[in-house]
Design a protein around this motif. Structure first.
Motif, PDB file in Angstrom:
ATOM      1  N   CYS A 121      -0.354   0.915  -6.047  1.00 31.00           N
ATOM      2  CA  CYS A 121       0.570   0.120  -6.847  1.00 31.00           C
ATOM      3  C   CYS A 121      -0.138  -0.401  -8.098  1.00 31.00           C
ATOM      4  O   CYS A 121       0.375  -1.245  -8.814  1.00 31.00           O
ATOM      5  N   HIS A 122      -1.365   0.059  -8.333  1.00 32.78           N
ATOM      6  CA  HIS A 122      -2.137  -0.353  -9.503  1.00 32.78           C
ATOM      7  C   HIS A 122      -2.268   0.818 -10.469  1.00 32.78           C
ATOM      8  O   HIS A 122      -1.834   1.927 -10.199  1.00 32.78           O
ATOM      9  N   LYS A 123      -2.888   0.564 -11.577  1.00 35.92           N
ATOM     10  CA  LYS A 123      -3.152   1.657 -12.507  1.00 35.92           C
ATOM     11  C   LYS A 123      -4.145   2.620 -11.879  1.00 35.92           C
ATOM     12  O   LYS A 123      -5.089   2.223 -11.206  1.00 35.92           O
ATOM     13  N   LEU A 124      -3.925   3.884 -12.113  1.00 35.63           N
ATOM     14  CA  LEU A 124      -4.719   4.913 -11.454  1.00 35.63           C
ATOM     15  C   LEU A 124      -6.100   5.028 -12.069  1.00 35.63           C
ATOM     16  O   LEU A 124      -6.292   4.801 -13.265  1.00 35.63           O
ATOM     17  N   VAL A 125      -7.039   5.420 -11.229  1.00 36.74           N
ATOM     18  CA  VAL A 125      -8.349   5.766 -11.770  1.00 36.74           C
ATOM     19  C   VAL A 125      -8.189   6.998 -12.652  1.00 36.74           C
ATOM     20  O   VAL A 125      -7.394   7.878 -12.373  1.00 36.74           O
ATOM     21  N   GLN A 126      -8.918   7.062 -13.718  1.00 41.24           N
ATOM     22  CA  GLN A 126      -8.728   8.136 -14.687  1.00 41.24           C
ATOM     23  C   GLN A 126      -9.778   9.242 -14.570  1.00 41.24           C
ATOM     24  O   GLN A 126      -9.895  10.078 -15.444  1.00 41.24           O
ATOM     25  N   THR A 127     -10.532   9.218 -13.494  1.00 40.93           N
ATOM     26  CA  THR A 127     -11.510  10.280 -13.287  1.00 40.93           C
ATOM     27  C   THR A 127     -11.490  10.704 -11.824  1.00 40.93           C
ATOM     28  O   THR A 127     -11.225   9.903 -10.943  1.00 40.93           O
ATOM     29  N   THR A 128     -11.751  11.959 -11.581  1.00 42.27           N
ATOM     30  CA  THR A 128     -11.922  12.472 -10.225  1.00 42.27           C
ATOM     31  C   THR A 128     -12.727  13.762 -10.303  1.00 42.27           C
ATOM     32  O   THR A 128     -12.539  14.575 -11.205  1.00 42.27           O
ATOM     33  N   SER A 129     -13.636  13.912  -9.351  1.00 47.79           N
ATOM     34  CA  SER A 129     -14.482  15.114  -9.349  1.00 47.79           C
ATOM     35  C   SER A 129     -13.797  16.268  -8.636  1.00 47.79           C
ATOM     36  O   SER A 129     -14.179  17.418  -8.780  1.00 47.79           O
ATOM     37  N   ALA A 130     -12.764  15.950  -7.837  1.00 49.19           N
ATOM     38  CA  ALA A 130     -12.082  16.994  -7.077  1.00 49.19           C
ATOM     39  C   ALA A 130     -11.157  17.796  -7.993  1.00 49.19           C
ATOM     40  O   ALA A 130     -10.593  17.280  -8.952  1.00 49.19           O
ATOM     41  N   SER A 131     -11.004  19.070  -7.662  1.00 50.74           N
ATOM     42  CA  SER A 131     -10.146  19.947  -8.452  1.00 50.74           C
ATOM     43  C   SER A 131      -8.689  19.778  -8.039  1.00 50.74           C
ATOM     44  O   SER A 131      -8.360  19.779  -6.858  1.00 50.74           O
ATOM     45  N   VAL A 132      -7.805  19.620  -9.025  1.00 53.74           N
ATOM     46  CA  VAL A 132      -6.376  19.486  -8.739  1.00 53.74           C
ATOM     47  C   VAL A 132      -5.598  20.740  -9.122  1.00 53.74           C
ATOM     48  O   VAL A 132      -4.377  20.781  -8.993  1.00 53.74           O
ATOM     49  N   SER A 133      -6.295  21.753  -9.559  1.00 55.07           N
ATOM     50  CA  SER A 133      -5.609  22.955 -10.047  1.00 55.07           C
ATOM     51  C   SER A 133      -4.918  23.725  -8.930  1.00 55.07           C
ATOM     52  O   SER A 133      -4.062  24.579  -9.205  1.00 55.07           O
ATOM     53  N   HIS A 134      -5.261  23.445  -7.649  1.00 54.88           N
ATOM     54  CA  HIS A 134      -4.645  24.144  -6.521  1.00 54.88           C
ATOM     55  C   HIS A 134      -3.581  23.298  -5.828  1.00 54.88           C
ATOM     56  O   HIS A 134      -3.044  23.709  -4.790  1.00 54.88           O
ATOM     57  N   VAL A 135      -3.265  22.126  -6.361  1.00 55.44           N
ATOM     58  CA  VAL A 135      -2.289  21.240  -5.720  1.00 55.44           C
ATOM     59  C   VAL A 135      -0.911  21.901  -5.694  1.00 55.44           C
ATOM     60  O   VAL A 135      -0.399  22.334  -6.720  1.00 55.44           O
ATOM     61  N   ARG A 136      -0.326  21.974  -4.499  1.00 54.86           N
ATOM     62  CA  ARG A 136       0.995  22.575  -4.334  1.00 54.86           C
ATOM     63  C   ARG A 136       2.093  21.520  -4.222  1.00 54.86           C
ATOM     64  O   ARG A 136       3.254  21.810  -4.469  1.00 54.86           O
ATOM     65  N   SER A 137       1.699  20.319  -3.774  1.00 52.98           N
ATOM     66  CA  SER A 137       2.680  19.264  -3.549  1.00 52.98           C
ATOM     67  C   SER A 137       2.146  17.959  -4.118  1.00 52.98           C
ATOM     68  O   SER A 137       1.000  17.583  -3.845  1.00 52.98           O
ATOM     69  N   PHE A 138       2.962  17.271  -4.915  1.00 52.72           N
ATOM     70  CA  PHE A 138       2.536  16.019  -5.530  1.00 52.72           C
ATOM     71  C   PHE A 138       3.628  14.975  -5.332  1.00 52.72           C
ATOM     72  O   PHE A 138       4.783  15.179  -5.723  1.00 52.72           O
ATOM     73  N   THR A 139       3.240  13.870  -4.707  1.00 56.88           N
ATOM     74  CA  THR A 139       4.174  12.780  -4.434  1.00 56.88           C
ATOM     75  C   THR A 139       3.618  11.502  -5.048  1.00 56.88           C
ATOM     76  O   THR A 139       2.466  11.135  -4.792  1.00 56.88           O
ATOM     77  N   MET A 140       4.439  10.833  -5.854  1.00 53.67           N
ATOM     78  CA  MET A 140       3.996   9.616  -6.520  1.00 53.67           C
ATOM     79  C   MET A 140       4.898   8.461  -6.116  1.00 53.67           C
ATOM     80  O   MET A 140       6.121   8.528  -6.263  1.00 53.67           O
ATOM     81  N   SER A 141       4.300   7.409  -5.593  1.00 48.50           N
ATOM     82  CA  SER A 141       5.053   6.244  -5.138  1.00 48.50           C
ATOM     83  C   SER A 141       5.741   5.556  -6.307  1.00 48.50           C
ATOM     84  O   SER A 141       5.269   5.582  -7.446  1.00 48.50           O
ATOM     85  N   ALA A 142       6.866   4.891  -6.017  1.00 46.50           N
ATOM     86  CA  ALA A 142       7.621   4.187  -7.056  1.00 46.50           C
ATOM     87  C   ALA A 142       6.821   3.055  -7.677  1.00 46.50           C
ATOM     88  O   ALA A 142       7.099   2.627  -8.800  1.00 46.50           O
TER      89      ALA A 142
END
Length: 654
Positions: A265-286
């Motif tokens: 429920c906060h602002k997201l971190v703007q860095t991640t070392s994990a690869s997101v290029s293979h993400v098939r499903s993305f769910t974002m809370s309200a």
């Protein structure tokens, strides 16, 4: 003899053959988490199923503190009271969870608020590492291990929803299909197969029902907090899903993320070392306050759920139009007012859910969405059943450009489309031979009813849910009487809703053998319509909303409405009497009432409703009516409770 925790029907059948039918009066008690097993065990009329309820708050506290302090009389200090309540909320009345966590806290020397809060916040890791909780983990893990292979992915998929989230049946099964978890079965649609998966989870007590229809169908559910911890742990272990939680830390066990759910429920971190290029499903809370920086990289998405998100710019929506593998897209309950003109690029899209948005029209490119199965747009009236409520929103729909509907030959659900003029869409609807659910709104037009009636005739073999809503308030507005001329009526309907003037019900209504839910608004019907509806053999719900019935007396005659279990009578302007004759509505369990004024001749015959459990008053609650009903039900053999719901505040009168 007590046989504890029988998991399969075959196990029971192996045991059953060893129990002789000698009529000596023995008692056999079987416990199981599987409802199908319980039903199989009940082979004689005298056999019955007792569904064990979760512990009440008071009993949960008693067991919890007895486990920690050795006595239920010993209460925690004030500083532990709040965290105790948080822990018990996670346990949700489940004795195994209460005992296990109670034993864990009892083993800790330092009984401070900080120590208990640490256990509460890190229950997932405690389940993984603490031997005191090993028993609970093993029992809950059995639920996963016992599942057939085709259900395991659907089980793990429950991990993407936040704690205490109410999961709706329809969106969940459509997501399972989009993810590729559902296998085709001969004679069944993918949706029917997926719904059977959902029902099996309910039967196995993997999910807790939240909203149950009066026909017993579970419409929404919730995952128990402790079970959710096990599912999340298993998902991470198998790299099934990854999570970004409130502490802004990314929970991921591998470099490649397959499914990502953001609960923060906060602002997201703007860095991640994990690869997101293979993400098939993305769910974002309200509650998430911004779209993540890596969003444009999600090019392989099949499922995108941004329901309730307030921060969706046109740039974000245009970015979505580049996700060419997308099969499921939900922008429901957002502030989106216009869809990008390149929406048609999503040629594999099967579900588009833009209900409760500000979108009024689909772009012309939508005609390229030839794989579309579920087009869910606009919104229906609030569930509040009182016209005087100021925040009641009227129905709204989305206009379709010519050719859009015609090209969606796979459509199964077409919900809340708006017709404002001599629209070609009325003819195009007749081409949708797989259409099962149709909801059409007409506003301020002299509709081309002939085209619409012809289309309904062409859908007779597929349509199971139909809603026709005339929004025109003019005195000489369109009438629904034209429905009498449907040559091949949709006799397979299970759900039927009509809003608009209607001199009498179409003659084919009496042939609706499968209809279980019937709703009318502004139809101005008379007593003979009630007679016709009373003979429908499988009618479970009848909802008579504002101005749907205009006679001053509404009588439910003996032998009518034999299966009806829920009845709504709402603000019928001329009503002076409601009477239930002896032998009428024998299975009615819930009666919902709202009156503009007190009926002169009152409500009579409530004592004839032998299965009545609840009478609910809505909106303009007239206390003199309520008091008379309360007085009447005091001698009712079933002792139904009487409640009033005004502005979502429930008052219990009896």
């Amino acid at each position: 003899m007590i046989l504890d925790d029988i998991w399969t029907i075959s196990a029971w059948e192996s045991i059953r053959c060893a129990l002789p039918e000698n009529k000596k009066g023995s008692r056999v008690i079987i416990t199981t988490r599987n409802e199908d097993v319980a039903k199989t065990c009940c082979s004689h009329p005298q056999d019955w199923i007792y569904k064990i309820q979760r512990l009440s708050d008071a009993t949960s506290r008693e067991l919890f503190f007895k486990k920690i302090f050795g006595s239920a009389d010993k209460l925690p200090t004030d500083d532990l009271e709040e965290v105790s309540n948080s822990i018990l909320k996670k346990c949700g009345g489940l004795p195994l969870a209460i005992e296990s966590i109670g034993s864990l806290l009892a083993s800790k020397i330092n009984r401070s608020k900080q120590e208990w809060q640490k256990v509460c916040d890190n229950l997932g890791s405690e389940l993984e590492s603490n031997p005191t909780l090993e028993g609970a983990k093993q029992v809950l893990t059995l639920s996963y291990d016992d599942l057939p292979y085709h259900l395991k992915a659907c089980f793990l998929y429950l991990s993407i929803f936040p704690e205490n989230y109410v999961i709706k049946r329809g969106p969940l099964v459509r997501r399972w299909i989009a993810e590729g978890f559902v296998s085709q079965r001969h004679g069944l649609s993918m949706e029917q197969v997926a719904e059977s998966y959902f029902d099996e989870f309910v039967a196995r007590s993997i999910v807790q029902p939240v909203r149950i229809d009066w026909n017993g169908k579970v419409r929404s559910c919730r995952v128990h907090d402790i079970m959710l911890e096990v599912i999340v742990s298993k998902s991470l272990e198998e790299n099934f899903a990854s999570f970004l939680c409130d502490n802004t830390s990314l929970l991921v066990s591998h470099d490649k993320i397959r499914r990502l759910s953001i609960h923060s429920c906060h602002k997201l971190v703007q860095t991640t070392s994990a690869s997101v290029s293979h993400v098939r499903s993305f769910t974002m809370s309200a509650s998430v306050e911004e779209v993540p920086f890596f969003f444009p990289q999600l090019r392989l998405l099949r499922v995108l759920d941004m329901q309730g998100c307030s921060y969706l710019s046109m740039n974000t929506l245009e970015c979505i139009c580049k996700f060419f593998q997308l099969k499921y897209l939900s922008l429901r309950n957002t502030k989106v007012c216009k869809l990008p003109r390149l929406l048609g690029n999503l040629k594999l899209l099967e579900t588009l859910d833009i209900r409760a948005t500000l979108v009024k029209k689909l772009p012309a490119s939508a005609k390229n969405l030839s794989c579309m199965k579920h087009l869910l747009v606009g919104h229906k009236e609030q569930l509040t059943r009182t016209a005087s409520v100021k925040y009641l929103k009227p129905c709204s729909g989305v206009e379709m450009a010519p050719g859009v509907v015609k090209n969606m030959a796979a459509l199964q659900s077409l919900v809340h489309i708006m017709v404002k003029e001599q629209s070609l869409v009325l003819r195009e609807i007749g081409l949708l031979q797989k259409l099962r659910k149709l909801n059409v709104l007409f506003r301020n037009v002299e509709v081309n009813w002939k085209a619409f009636v012809e289309s309904l005739g062409k859908l007779a073999s597929s349509l199971s849910s139909l809603s026709i809503h005339i929004l025109d308030e003019k005195e000489h507005s369109s009438s629904l009487d034209i429905l009498a001329y449907v040559e091949s009526p949709p006799l397979l309907l299970t759900n039927f809703s009509l809003t608009g003037k209607l001199k009498s019900l179409p003659p084919w209504i009496s042939s609706l053998r499968n209809v279980s839910r019937f709703t009318v608004r502004k139809t101005q019907l008379h007593a003979e319509a009630i007679e016709v509806l009373g003979d429908l053999p499988n009618l479970l719900y009848l909802k008579l909303y504002h101005n749907s019935y205009v006679d001053d007396c509404i009588v439910f005659c003996s032998g009518k409405f034999t299966k009806l279990c829920m009845l709504v009578i709402d603000n019928l302007e001329n009503t002076e009497m409601v009477r239930f004759e002896e032998g009428s509505v024998p299975n009615l369990e819930r009666l919902t009432l709202s009156f503009l004024r007190e009926p002169k001749d009152g409500i009579s015959g409530l004592q004839n409703l032998q299965k009545l459990r609840e009478i609910e008053f809505f909106g303009n609650i007239i206390l003199s009516v309520v008091n008379k009903v309360v007085s009447c039900v005091k001698t009712h053999p079933n002792h139904p409770r009487v409640i009033g719901d005004k502005w979502n505040i429930v008052t219990e009168y009896a």
